[in-house]
Design a protein around this motif. Structure first.
Motif, PDB file in Angstrom:
ATOM      1  N   VAL A 166      24.501   1.475  -5.679  1.00  0.00           N
ATOM      2  CA  VAL A 166      23.742   2.719  -5.404  1.00  0.00           C
ATOM      3  C   VAL A 166      22.820   2.992  -6.894  1.00  0.00           C
ATOM      4  CG1 VAL A 166      24.528   5.368  -5.683  1.00  0.00           C
ATOM      5  CG2 VAL A 166      26.095   3.421  -4.483  1.00  0.00           C
ATOM      6  N   LEU A 167      21.789   3.157  -6.272  1.00  0.00           N
ATOM      7  CA  LEU A 167      20.406   3.199  -7.307  1.00  0.00           C
ATOM      8  C   LEU A 167      20.312   4.677  -7.648  1.00  0.00           C
ATOM      9  CD1 LEU A 167      18.334   0.961  -5.159  1.00  0.00           C
ATOM     10  CD2 LEU A 167      19.234   0.486  -7.416  1.00  0.00           C
ATOM     11  N   LYS A 168      20.420   5.141  -8.851  1.00  0.00           N
ATOM     12  CA  LYS A 168      19.830   6.356  -9.325  1.00  0.00           C
ATOM     13  C   LYS A 168      18.853   6.312 -10.466  1.00  0.00           C
ATOM     14  CE  LYS A 168      20.278  10.841 -10.269  1.00  0.00           C
ATOM     15  NZ  LYS A 168      18.953  10.937 -11.016  1.00  0.00           N
ATOM     16  N   GLY A 169      17.712   6.334 -10.053  1.00  0.00           N
ATOM     17  CA  GLY A 169      16.406   6.132 -11.033  1.00  0.00           C
ATOM     18  C   GLY A 169      16.103   7.318 -11.757  1.00  0.00           C
ATOM     19  N   GLY A 170      14.982   7.288 -12.523  1.00  0.00           N
ATOM     20  CA  GLY A 170      14.514   8.381 -13.318  1.00  0.00           C
ATOM     21  C   GLY A 170      13.805   9.149 -12.553  1.00  0.00           C
ATOM     22  N   SER A 171      13.811  10.500 -12.582  1.00  0.00           N
ATOM     23  CA  SER A 171      12.968  11.429 -11.948  1.00  0.00           C
ATOM     24  C   SER A 171      11.582  11.024 -11.836  1.00  0.00           C
ATOM     25  CB  SER A 171      13.342  12.996 -11.945  1.00  0.00           C
ATOM     26  OG  SER A 171      13.032  13.068 -13.510  1.00  0.00           O
ATOM     27  N   SER A 172      11.019  10.571 -12.895  1.00  0.00           N
ATOM     28  CA  SER A 172       9.565  10.414 -13.081  1.00  0.00           C
ATOM     29  C   SER A 172       9.317   9.249 -11.923  1.00  0.00           C
ATOM     30  CB  SER A 172       9.259   9.996 -14.434  1.00  0.00           C
ATOM     31  OG  SER A 172      10.037   8.959 -14.702  1.00  0.00           O
ATOM     32  N   ALA A 173       9.996   8.510 -11.676  1.00  0.00           N
ATOM     33  CA  ALA A 173       9.760   7.288 -10.643  1.00  0.00           C
ATOM     34  C   ALA A 173      10.015   7.416  -9.266  1.00  0.00           C
ATOM     35  CB  ALA A 173      10.260   6.132 -11.052  1.00  0.00           C
ATOM     36  N   LEU A 174      10.522   8.798  -8.952  1.00  0.00           N
ATOM     37  CA  LEU A 174      11.190   9.155  -7.631  1.00  0.00           C
ATOM     38  C   LEU A 174      10.652   8.621  -6.577  1.00  0.00           C
ATOM     39  CD1 LEU A 174      13.664  10.465  -6.775  1.00  0.00           C
ATOM     40  CD2 LEU A 174      12.537  12.858  -6.605  1.00  0.00           C
ATOM     41  N   HIS A 175       9.430   8.925  -6.318  1.00  0.00           N
ATOM     42  CA  HIS A 175       8.542   8.582  -5.083  1.00  0.00           C
ATOM     43  C   HIS A 175       8.289   7.262  -5.137  1.00  0.00           C
ATOM     44  CE1 HIS A 175       7.401  12.859  -5.867  1.00  0.00           C
ATOM     45  NE2 HIS A 175       8.000  13.023  -4.507  1.00  0.00           N
ATOM     46  N   SER A 176       8.026   6.471  -6.200  1.00  0.00           N
ATOM     47  CA  SER A 176       7.861   4.976  -6.087  1.00  0.00           C
ATOM     48  C   SER A 176       9.401   4.316  -5.794  1.00  0.00           C
ATOM     49  CB  SER A 176       7.534   4.453  -7.490  1.00  0.00           C
ATOM     50  OG  SER A 176       6.403   5.267  -8.358  1.00  0.00           O
TER      51      SER A 176
ATOM     52  N   PRO B 188      10.258   1.131 -12.321  1.00  0.00           N
ATOM     53  CA  PRO B 188      10.329   0.866 -10.718  1.00  0.00           C
ATOM     54  C   PRO B 188      10.994  -0.472 -10.416  1.00  0.00           C
ATOM     55  CG  PRO B 188       8.252   2.006 -10.956  1.00  0.00           C
ATOM     56  CD  PRO B 188       8.909   1.531 -12.436  1.00  0.00           C
ATOM     57  N   ASN B 189      10.688  -1.587 -11.522  1.00  0.00           N
ATOM     58  CA  ASN B 189      11.308  -2.773 -11.180  1.00  0.00           C
ATOM     59  C   ASN B 189      12.619  -3.053 -11.113  1.00  0.00           C
ATOM     60  OD1 ASN B 189      10.896  -2.497 -13.937  1.00  0.00           O
ATOM     61  ND2 ASN B 189      11.664  -4.249 -14.192  1.00  0.00           N
ATOM     62  N   VAL B 190      13.483  -2.150 -11.828  1.00  0.00           N
ATOM     63  CA  VAL B 190      14.808  -2.077 -11.815  1.00  0.00           C
ATOM     64  C   VAL B 190      15.295  -1.923 -10.424  1.00  0.00           C
ATOM     65  CG1 VAL B 190      17.021  -1.243 -12.708  1.00  0.00           C
ATOM     66  CG2 VAL B 190      15.021  -1.337 -14.203  1.00  0.00           C
ATOM     67  N   THR B 191      14.630  -1.089  -9.524  1.00  0.00           N
ATOM     68  CA  THR B 191      15.279  -0.975  -8.399  1.00  0.00           C
ATOM     69  C   THR B 191      15.247  -2.255  -7.433  1.00  0.00           C
ATOM     70  OG1 THR B 191      13.868   1.145  -8.428  1.00  0.00           O
ATOM     71  CG2 THR B 191      14.399   0.648  -6.367  1.00  0.00           C
TER      72      THR B 191
ATOM     73  N   VAL C  49       0.751  -1.177  -0.026  1.00  0.00           N
ATOM     74  CA  VAL C  49      -0.012  -0.076  -0.024  1.00  0.00           C
ATOM     75  C   VAL C  49       0.778   1.399   0.007  1.00  0.00           C
ATOM     76  CG1 VAL C  49      -1.793   1.516   1.214  1.00  0.00           C
ATOM     77  CG2 VAL C  49      -1.954  -1.248   1.028  1.00  0.00           C
ATOM     78  N   SER C  50       1.972   0.998   0.861  1.00  0.00           N
ATOM     79  CA  SER C  50       2.723   2.447   1.014  1.00  0.00           C
ATOM     80  C   SER C  50       3.470   2.690  -0.473  1.00  0.00           C
ATOM     81  CB  SER C  50       3.822   2.453   2.146  1.00  0.00           C
ATOM     82  OG  SER C  50       4.737   1.351   1.668  1.00  0.00           O
ATOM     83  N   ILE C  51       3.695   1.461  -1.253  1.00  0.00           N
ATOM     84  CA  ILE C  51       4.243   1.700  -2.535  1.00  0.00           C
ATOM     85  C   ILE C  51       3.287   2.167  -3.407  1.00  0.00           C
ATOM     86  CG2 ILE C  51       5.669   0.503  -4.385  1.00  0.00           C
ATOM     87  CD1 ILE C  51       6.554  -1.443  -2.357  1.00  0.00           C
ATOM     88  N   LEU C  52       2.298   1.875  -3.536  1.00  0.00           N
ATOM     89  CA  LEU C  52       0.995   2.058  -4.391  1.00  0.00           C
ATOM     90  C   LEU C  52       0.891   3.741  -4.099  1.00  0.00           C
ATOM     91  CD1 LEU C  52      -1.281  -0.880  -4.802  1.00  0.00           C
ATOM     92  CD2 LEU C  52       0.677  -0.235  -6.193  1.00  0.00           C
ATOM     93  N   ASN C  53       0.764   4.173  -2.809  1.00  0.00           N
ATOM     94  CA  ASN C  53       0.621   5.740  -2.684  1.00  0.00           C
ATOM     95  C   ASN C  53       1.718   6.562  -3.098  1.00  0.00           C
ATOM     96  OD1 ASN C  53      -1.824   4.824  -1.279  1.00  0.00           O
ATOM     97  ND2 ASN C  53      -0.915   4.853   0.738  1.00  0.00           N
ATOM     98  N   ALA C  54       2.815   6.037  -2.990  1.00  0.00           N
ATOM     99  CA  ALA C  54       4.025   6.838  -3.597  1.00  0.00           C
ATOM    100  C   ALA C  54       3.941   6.651  -5.195  1.00  0.00           C
ATOM    101  CB  ALA C  54       5.202   6.175  -3.057  1.00  0.00           C
ATOM    102  N   ASN C  55       3.658   5.524  -5.612  1.00  0.00           N
ATOM    103  CA  ASN C  55       3.442   5.465  -7.083  1.00  0.00           C
ATOM    104  C   ASN C  55       2.286   6.271  -7.651  1.00  0.00           C
ATOM    105  OD1 ASN C  55       2.249   3.206  -9.567  1.00  0.00           O
ATOM    106  ND2 ASN C  55       4.295   3.891  -9.611  1.00  0.00           N
ATOM    107  N   ALA C  56       1.248   6.626  -6.911  1.00  0.00           N
ATOM    108  CA  ALA C  56       0.094   7.519  -7.305  1.00  0.00           C
ATOM    109  C   ALA C  56       0.632   9.000  -7.446  1.00  0.00           C
ATOM    110  CB  ALA C  56      -0.788   7.503  -6.464  1.00  0.00           C
TER     111      ALA C  56
ATOM    112  N   GLN D 264      11.706   5.518  -4.210  1.00  0.00           N
ATOM    113  CA  GLN D 264      12.030   6.061  -2.753  1.00  0.00           C
ATOM    114  C   GLN D 264      11.012   5.000  -1.634  1.00  0.00           C
ATOM    115  OE1 GLN D 264      14.219   8.425  -1.130  1.00  0.00           O
ATOM    116  NE2 GLN D 264      13.828   6.688   0.513  1.00  0.00           N
ATOM    117  N   ALA D 265      10.109   4.875  -1.940  1.00  0.00           N
ATOM    118  CA  ALA D 265       9.101   3.952  -1.083  1.00  0.00           C
ATOM    119  C   ALA D 265       9.660   2.538  -1.188  1.00  0.00           C
ATOM    120  CB  ALA D 265       7.692   3.996  -1.869  1.00  0.00           C
ATOM    121  N   ILE D 266      10.001   2.021  -2.500  1.00  0.00           N
ATOM    122  CA  ILE D 266      10.428   0.598  -2.475  1.00  0.00           C
ATOM    123  C   ILE D 266      11.751   0.581  -1.634  1.00  0.00           C
ATOM    124  CG2 ILE D 266      11.579  -1.041  -4.009  1.00  0.00           C
ATOM    125  CD1 ILE D 266       9.548   0.116  -6.164  1.00  0.00           C
TER     126      ILE D 266
END
Lengths: 420, 420
Positions: B149-159, B131-134, B48-55, B161-163
């Motif tokens: 050290v993970l540096k993901g795209g800014s468009s998936a930042l919250h997702s 976000p699956n790459v995380t 749930v926390s991940i889906l909230n961030a993803n939203a 981070q939650a993961i």
């Protein structure tokens, strides 16, 4: 004899090497071995032309006032040329590293998968004075199915050219095209810069030489690089080190051949060991004319030791100088190596097996030694037969690189209409 | 719960990752597996926390007007999170790639030599929206004894981070330190630039994403890079191709998942085959809505085909577009692939085994196919269990990279006073 026309243009040479690489990759081990043996015979038969060319380089070197050690590396003799030939005959005897099936399996859908070694393609070799690299590198490249672009140091220009001329004449009668061995005659920096960036024609660059040459290649090349050689190697003399063994190994690692990359540059000594072996250490250092650069504690205990600074911990002396640091425990030694080491070769001298295993597990380097000299980090010493260099990087190959380092893999999939 | 304090400084994060890497490298396979299973459980429990961030990310994406395909890659669901967990449980079952003795031998002087696999150290992962790459990358890095050290795209930042928060909480109860998974929260370019150059703390960078991301990393990084993924893949339909097989494979390679790197982008057709199968080809292309960019001969024969230029031969369309070139023989096809291919996956469709073997021998690519779709170039499809990316380079690893690609080797020498 139709000698290979020397191109003035490095890019043309790289393109010719690429075309030749495809031809070499299709040859059998026997065809490649035959060519190496022809080259070996030709080098011995034509040694006079090589020595004449070498005399020109030596004259020029004397006029430029090069150091004796440098002149020694440059100088050829009939005996050294015989050694080159012997090296090639040795490489001819080694197993062909290409065409080896690494693994193969069949998927549930009957698609057959085969992972097979293949030559890298075109090797770019950038090196300094030693003309033996010209022969060694060409031999290893051809044996593994590659072609090679050789860019040697300007001080050995005539010697290298004469050697390559002999190789080209020998190749005329073989299945390997002469174009598979390219020698960059130009001594200007532009030619080298060009080599750094021809990703489309050159598959890998291998620098052999001093730290500044290697760093220039690593920092400026967009072609992938196999980083070799800089060795700031350490000996750690543990609390439980056998004194005689420790001194025997120290003397060998420092003085056997101080100018090579696997020589020791810093010795880290446990304070507990030093307390009981203070005279033995001093006698050994004095007897072998080893100049000490010590930390504060070492300077107090070792006569004539001069104070070591940050630069000493980083230095690859390549001489009879050594940096000495007294440590309180093995962790301090490991932390020091972690900070200043070049991940080449690191040794622990101890009778405590647990400490030895812990040291070899924790220290991040290509070669770790327990109770042996760092001098063994060498393809010949380890029984590889020949080496193209000693990798200090972690990717692709690490430590002494033999023939397999000059190959990559291909996946071949054989099917009958399989789709996903 | 004591969450890992997020550092604002990328260098501090890399240093923390390096310290953690040493600890992870000492763990047993069981200890690492236990941690992966804990993470898998936590992801499912805290979806749930991940889906909230993803939203939040999806809202931002909608406002920025991202394309549907992009939004689809970004969107998470309970089911997708369950898949992440399943992936980790799968990785936990795979063999530990580190600590494997590659070879060992004893020299004549009784020095024992052991070549053993060890983790690379710190993996830097630079990726785009998915976000699956995380989860996948962290799982593979930890399993092989590394930190990441993970540096993901800014468009998936919250997702992302939650993961990572979930992973950190799960790691609290395990032997793997939380610091082994670092997430770069910053979205500025400076943080990425810094990652490119921290050779002393990061052992390898792996970019995952589009061509421009990968080229930015390759061209600017001084940290060694494992280049992945750009696939300008070709199908060559030989004179002796079975027509039904050829069309079946073409459709799959082009349309199954057009946006992935192992999809076909150009089809090279032997003119002899085309002469007899002209209608079949046109029917197939039309039926599957494939848009053709053809050379002069193809434009004449294929309705609605638009003329292809140099850019088309180079293009990774990642869509239902395909470039079509009519060739006179196999050599012309091989020459075309040699010029425009990205050395990823290349296929020949033919009933002539000799041609197939010749093609697979001569074409320089990571994966060569005879009568099968290029879509199999994938760690899961080939049975590796999981992949960290598909290498298009020749050094270190080539093709789909599983766990072994995240290790290097060490030589351990055990002696009793041996010197040279």
């Amino acid at each position: 004899m139709a000698l290979l026309k020397v191109s003035e243009n490095v890019e043309d040479q790289a393109i010719a090497a690429k075309h030749a690489a495809r031809k070499v990759s299709l040859l059998t081990a026997e065809e490649k071995n035959e060519a190496l043996l022809r080259i070996a015979d030709a080098l011995e038969a034509e040694f006079v032309s090589i020595l004449n060319a070498n005399a020109k380089d030596l004259d020029a070197g004397r006029q430029q006032g090069f150091e004796p050690a440098f002149m020694d590396r440059l100088a050829l003799s009939k005996e050294r040329i015989t050694d080159f030939a012997a090296g090639l005959r040795q490489v001819a005897k080694l197993e062909d590293p290409s065409g080896r099936i690494v693994s193969s399996w069949t998927l549930d859908n009957c698609l057959q998968v085969e992972k097979i070694t293949v030559p890298l393609g075109v090797i770019g070799m950038i090196y300094e004075a030693r003309p033996n690299v010209t022969v060694d590198a060409a031999g290893l490249a051809l044996k593994s199915g590659n072609s090679i672009v050789l860019k040697g140091g300007s001080s050995a220009l005539h010697s290298n050219q004469a050697i390559v001329d002999v190789m080209h004449r020998a190749l005329e009668e073989t299945k390997i095209p002469q174009e598979a061995v390219q020698f960059v005659f130009s001594t200007d920096r532009e030619a080298t810069q060009k080599l750094f960036t021809m990703k489309e024609h050159i598959d890998v660059l291998i620098p052999r030489g001093g730290a500044s040459l290697i760093q220039a290649v690593v920092n400026n090349a967009t072609v992938p690089v196999l980083e070799t050689g800089v060795g700031n190697c350490h000996l750690y003399i543990d609390k439980d080190a056998d004194p005689a063994k420790a001194m025997y190994i120290l003397v060998n690692a420092k003085t056997d051949r101080p100018a090579v990359c696997n020589a020791a540059e810093t010795v880290l000594i446990h304070k507990g060991w030093l307390a009981s072996n203070y005279s033995l250490l001093n006698d050994t250092l004095r007897e072998h004319n080893i100049s000490v650069h010590g930390d504060e504690a070492a300077v107090k205990l070792i006569p004539k030791a001069i104070p070591a600074g940050e630069e000493d911990w980083k230095n690859e002396y390549l001489s009879l100088d050594i940096a000495v640091k007294i440590v309180h425990d093995m962790e301090e030694a490991i932390t020091h190596i972690d900070r200043y080491g070049t991940k080449h070769s690191e040794a622990i001298i101890t009778e405590n097996k647990e400490n030895a295993e812990h040291f070899m597990k924790l220290v991040d380097a290509s070669a770790l030694y327990h109770n042996a000299s760092t001098r063994f980090t060498d393809g010949n010493a380890l029984g590889f037969g020949a080496e193209i260099g000693i990798s200090t990087q972690k990717l692709h190959a690490r430590g002494p690189m033999g023939l397999p380092a000059l190959t990559t893999v291909k996946f071949k999939m054989r099917g009958n209409g399989q789709v996903r």
